[in-house]
Enzyme design. Structure first.
Site, PDB file in Angstrom:
ATOM      1  N   ARG A 121       0.808  -1.223   0.000  1.00 61.49           N
ATOM      2  CA  ARG A 121       0.000   0.000   0.000  1.00 61.49           C
ATOM      3  C   ARG A 121       0.843   1.276   0.000  1.00 61.49           C
ATOM      4  O   ARG A 121       0.374   2.334   0.407  1.00 61.49           O
ATOM      5  CB  ARG A 121      -0.990   0.001   1.171  1.00 61.49           C
ATOM      6  CG  ARG A 121      -1.993  -1.138   1.113  1.00 61.49           C
ATOM      7  CD  ARG A 121      -3.140  -0.908   2.078  1.00 61.49           C
ATOM      8  NE  ARG A 121      -4.115  -1.988   1.981  1.00 61.49           N
ATOM      9  CZ  ARG A 121      -4.140  -3.058   2.779  1.00 61.49           C
ATOM     10  NH1 ARG A 121      -3.238  -3.169   3.748  1.00 61.49           N
ATOM     11  NH2 ARG A 121      -5.042  -3.991   2.617  1.00 61.49           N
ATOM     12  N   LYS A 143       3.561  11.121 -11.308  1.00 60.84           N
ATOM     13  CA  LYS A 143       2.732  10.289 -12.169  1.00 60.84           C
ATOM     14  C   LYS A 143       3.469   8.992 -12.466  1.00 60.84           C
ATOM     15  O   LYS A 143       4.587   9.015 -12.996  1.00 60.84           O
ATOM     16  CB  LYS A 143       2.399  11.009 -13.484  1.00 60.84           C
ATOM     17  CG  LYS A 143       1.303  12.040 -13.363  1.00 60.84           C
ATOM     18  CD  LYS A 143       0.906  12.537 -14.737  1.00 60.84           C
ATOM     19  CE  LYS A 143      -0.282  13.477 -14.670  1.00 60.84           C
ATOM     20  NZ  LYS A 143      -0.701  13.940 -16.010  1.00 60.84           N
ATOM     21  N   GLU A 185      10.273  17.616 -24.504  1.00 65.33           N
ATOM     22  CA  GLU A 185       9.646  17.970 -23.231  1.00 65.33           C
ATOM     23  C   GLU A 185      10.228  19.258 -22.650  1.00 65.33           C
ATOM     24  O   GLU A 185       9.619  19.888 -21.797  1.00 65.33           O
ATOM     25  CB  GLU A 185       9.793  16.822 -22.225  1.00 65.33           C
ATOM     26  CG  GLU A 185       9.074  15.537 -22.630  1.00 65.33           C
ATOM     27  CD  GLU A 185       7.572  15.590 -22.393  1.00 65.33           C
ATOM     28  OE1 GLU A 185       7.052  16.660 -22.004  1.00 65.33           O
ATOM     29  OE2 GLU A 185       6.916  14.556 -22.603  1.00 65.33           O
ATOM     30  N   LYS A 227       8.014  22.632 -14.046  1.00 65.45           N
ATOM     31  CA  LYS A 227       7.218  21.459 -13.669  1.00 65.45           C
ATOM     32  C   LYS A 227       6.861  21.516 -12.180  1.00 65.45           C
ATOM     33  O   LYS A 227       5.723  21.220 -11.792  1.00 65.45           O
ATOM     34  CB  LYS A 227       8.010  20.183 -13.982  1.00 65.45           C
ATOM     35  CG  LYS A 227       7.297  18.864 -13.649  1.00 65.45           C
ATOM     36  CD  LYS A 227       6.216  18.552 -14.645  1.00 65.45           C
ATOM     37  CE  LYS A 227       5.531  17.201 -14.400  1.00 65.45           C
ATOM     38  NZ  LYS A 227       6.306  16.058 -14.920  1.00 65.45           N
ATOM     39  N   GLU A 237      -4.101  16.963 -11.037  1.00 66.04           N
ATOM     40  CA  GLU A 237      -4.726  17.366 -12.287  1.00 66.04           C
ATOM     41  C   GLU A 237      -6.236  17.538 -12.135  1.00 66.04           C
ATOM     42  O   GLU A 237      -7.031  16.994 -12.903  1.00 66.04           O
ATOM     43  CB  GLU A 237      -4.409  16.332 -13.376  1.00 66.04           C
ATOM     44  CG  GLU A 237      -4.400  16.899 -14.782  1.00 66.04           C
ATOM     45  CD  GLU A 237      -3.816  15.924 -15.789  1.00 66.04           C
ATOM     46  OE1 GLU A 237      -4.600  15.318 -16.542  1.00 66.04           O
ATOM     47  OE2 GLU A 237      -2.578  15.771 -15.823  1.00 66.04           O
ATOM     48  N   ARG A 242      -2.423  21.538 -14.290  1.00 65.34           N
ATOM     49  CA  ARG A 242      -1.481  20.476 -14.650  1.00 65.34           C
ATOM     50  C   ARG A 242      -1.823  19.848 -15.992  1.00 65.34           C
ATOM     51  O   ARG A 242      -0.950  19.320 -16.680  1.00 65.34           O
ATOM     52  CB  ARG A 242      -1.432  19.406 -13.555  1.00 65.34           C
ATOM     53  CG  ARG A 242      -0.389  18.345 -13.827  1.00 65.34           C
ATOM     54  CD  ARG A 242      -0.052  17.490 -12.632  1.00 65.34           C
ATOM     55  NE  ARG A 242       0.995  16.548 -12.962  1.00 65.34           N
ATOM     56  CZ  ARG A 242       1.637  15.784 -12.084  1.00 65.34           C
ATOM     57  NH1 ARG A 242       1.328  15.862 -10.798  1.00 65.34           N
ATOM     58  NH2 ARG A 242       2.581  14.953 -12.471  1.00 65.34           N
ATOM     59  N   ASN A 246      -0.006  18.248 -20.692  1.00 61.60           N
ATOM     60  CA  ASN A 246      -0.332  17.237 -21.690  1.00 61.60           C
ATOM     61  C   ASN A 246      -0.309  17.807 -23.112  1.00 61.60           C
ATOM     62  O   ASN A 246      -0.726  17.114 -24.054  1.00 61.60           O
ATOM     63  CB  ASN A 246      -1.712  16.643 -21.399  1.00 61.60           C
ATOM     64  CG  ASN A 246      -1.722  15.817 -20.135  1.00 61.60           C
ATOM     65  OD1 ASN A 246      -0.838  15.008 -19.899  1.00 61.60           O
ATOM     66  ND2 ASN A 246      -2.723  16.047 -19.289  1.00 61.60           N
ATOM     67  N   HIS A 249       0.326  15.585 -26.122  1.00 63.11           N
ATOM     68  CA  HIS A 249       0.246  14.191 -25.720  1.00 63.11           C
ATOM     69  C   HIS A 249      -0.984  13.461 -26.287  1.00 63.11           C
ATOM     70  O   HIS A 249      -0.916  12.257 -26.539  1.00 63.11           O
ATOM     71  CB  HIS A 249       0.260  14.075 -24.194  1.00 63.11           C
ATOM     72  CG  HIS A 249       1.604  14.299 -23.591  1.00 63.11           C
ATOM     73  ND1 HIS A 249       2.289  15.497 -23.706  1.00 63.11           N
ATOM     74  CD2 HIS A 249       2.418  13.479 -22.870  1.00 63.11           C
ATOM     75  CE1 HIS A 249       3.451  15.398 -23.082  1.00 63.11           C
ATOM     76  NE2 HIS A 249       3.549  14.193 -22.575  1.00 63.11           N
ATOM     77  N   HIS A 253       0.100  10.363 -28.144  1.00 63.89           N
ATOM     78  CA  HIS A 253      -0.222   9.014 -27.678  1.00 63.89           C
ATOM     79  C   HIS A 253      -0.951   8.215 -28.762  1.00 63.89           C
ATOM     80  O   HIS A 253      -0.762   6.992 -28.878  1.00 63.89           O
ATOM     81  CB  HIS A 253      -1.075   9.077 -26.417  1.00 63.89           C
ATOM     82  CG  HIS A 253      -0.307   9.425 -25.189  1.00 63.89           C
ATOM     83  ND1 HIS A 253      -0.918   9.693 -23.977  1.00 63.89           N
ATOM     84  CD2 HIS A 253       1.021   9.552 -24.952  1.00 63.89           C
ATOM     85  CE1 HIS A 253       0.005   9.979 -23.066  1.00 63.89           C
ATOM     86  NE2 HIS A 253       1.185   9.891 -23.645  1.00 63.89           N
ATOM     87  N   HIS A 267       8.650   8.200 -27.289  1.00 63.23           N
ATOM     88  CA  HIS A 267       7.625   9.031 -26.657  1.00 63.23           C
ATOM     89  C   HIS A 267       7.869  10.520 -26.915  1.00 63.23           C
ATOM     90  O   HIS A 267       6.951  11.256 -27.298  1.00 63.23           O
ATOM     91  CB  HIS A 267       7.584   8.767 -25.154  1.00 63.23           C
ATOM     92  CG  HIS A 267       6.664   9.678 -24.411  1.00 63.23           C
ATOM     93  ND1 HIS A 267       5.299   9.677 -24.597  1.00 63.23           N
ATOM     94  CD2 HIS A 267       6.918  10.655 -23.499  1.00 63.23           C
ATOM     95  CE1 HIS A 267       4.741  10.595 -23.834  1.00 63.23           C
ATOM     96  NE2 HIS A 267       5.696  11.203 -23.154  1.00 63.23           N
TER      97      HIS A 267
END
Length: 368
Positions: A121, A143, A185, A227, A237, A242, A246, A249, A253, A267
């Site tokens: 956990r 993330k 990036e 960042k 987000e 935030r 993206n 992206h 993606h 990527h």
């Protein structure tokens, strides 16, 4: 060495940027390491360069490093490898108060972070990013995720690291293609929210990719600071701030999915092309000028990144790429928000984009 704090309520941590950090990893991480045994997850490419240095630092300080060396590449972010990692960590008798070291690029950082998030956990972990992309983006902000058949990063958790060590010396080991992917990036921060930094990237982007140490240090410092500010404002987000990260992206993606999440399109390369598409679509919608869209395209192309879908030689239609987008984790009540531009340095969330219009736009781009 420069230090940037990611300010989160009760869970703030440092991002340290400088040279020699991996060779000094025992001193840098020592206060967080409770036991003699130190679990480290890496891949074969990174291990060839850095396993000896990290081992030397830790053993000289009385620690006992234990490495799990995985295959490099995006395919490692999978259910099967996650199971392997978790079982290995359990065999290492990792406890909730221990810290796992993630030594590598974005794939290793995402995978290790997710394993740490779910193991007992939630265990601690430390990011040791060795690629430009990981140093300026994926290692900061918490993330973590793996890929599934349905798409990229669809199974994951927000789980912040306890420390990030961005060793600039690691950048010297990267091939030019990896540097270009990471640079996407970097310039993203300028395009989405900092016109002055974008202008700096226009002048210095090629230097960053070519290995200029001063340019690389400035690029990493500025990107990490940007960042950190955004993550502090909107960790999970939920406010839209935030979400601006993206940029590129959603298009990117979809292209990664169409190319099978393979080395055919890295990527960062997908993000770069996605930002070009976001700029051109923004111009098509009348949000920005054609000149601004062309300027963004030129700045990305100057870093030797592809700016045309046609260069990928895809055998698909715009509708096929849109179909990939429907698996995007940002889908909300059946709609897909897009990050578009009102100007260079002025990104915004558009929640009312017609996907049929996106498909038609992509058909035009595929035919360019």
């Amino acid at each position: 060495m420069s230090v940037t704090r990611v300010e989160l309520a009760g869970r703030s941590y440092e991002v340290r940027v400088g040279s020699g950090l991996l060779e000094d990893v025992a001193v840098q991480c020592g206060p967080l390491l409770r036991k003699q045994a130190v679990p480290i997850i890496t891949d074969a490419n990174v291990a060839a360069y850095w396993q000896e240095a990290v081992t030397g630092s830790l053993t000289a300080a009385g620690f006992e490093p234990h490495f799990l060396v995985l295959d490099p590449g995006e395919a490692t972010k999978s259910w099967q490898v996650l199971e392997q990692v978790v079982d290995w960590l359990l065999d290492q008798e990792v406890e909730r108060g221990d810290h796992i070291l993630a030594l590598g690029g974005g794939v290793i950082g995402d995978l290790t972070g997710f394993a740490a998030a779910i193991l007992k956990r939630g265990c601690g972990f430390i990011q040791l990013p060795t690629t430009l992309l990981a140093q300026v983006d994926s290692s900061v902000g918490g993330k973590t995720a793996i890929n599934t058949r349905a798409g990229k990063n669809l199974v994951g958790a927000f789980h912040q690291p306890s420390l990030v060590l961005a060793d600039l010396d690691a950048l010297a080991t990267l091939p030019s293609r990896e540097m270009g992917a990471g640079y996407a990036e970097v310039i993203k921060y300028g395009i989405l929210g900092d016109h002055a930094f974008f202008a700096w990237c226009e002048e210095n982007g090629a230097k960053v990719v070519a290995g200029d140490a001063a340019a690389q240090e400035y690029a990493v410092d500025q990107s990490v600071a940007a960042k950190a500010r955004i993550v502090a404002q909107d960790e999970r987000e939920t406010t839209g701030t935030r979400a601006l990260l993206n940029l590129g992206h959603t298009f990117g993606h979809a292209l990664e999915a169409e190319t099978g999440f393979s080395d055919r399109l890295l990527h960062g390369e997908a993000v770069a092309l996605g930002m070009v598409l976001a700029a051109r679509f923004s111009a098509r919608k009348g949000y920005i000028s054609q000149d601004d869209a062309a300027r963004i395209c030129a700045a990305i192309g100057n870093a030797l990144l592809t700016t045309e879908i046609a260069s990928l030689d895809l055998s698909c239609r715009g509708a096929d790429l849109v179909a990939h987008m429907l698996h995007d984790k940002k889908m909300d009540a059946g709609t897909l928000p897009f990050i578009l531009l009102r100007g260079i340095g002025e990104a915004f969330v558009d929640k009312h984009v017609d996907l049929a219009e996106v498909g038609a736009f992509l058909d035009e781009e595929l035919a360019r």
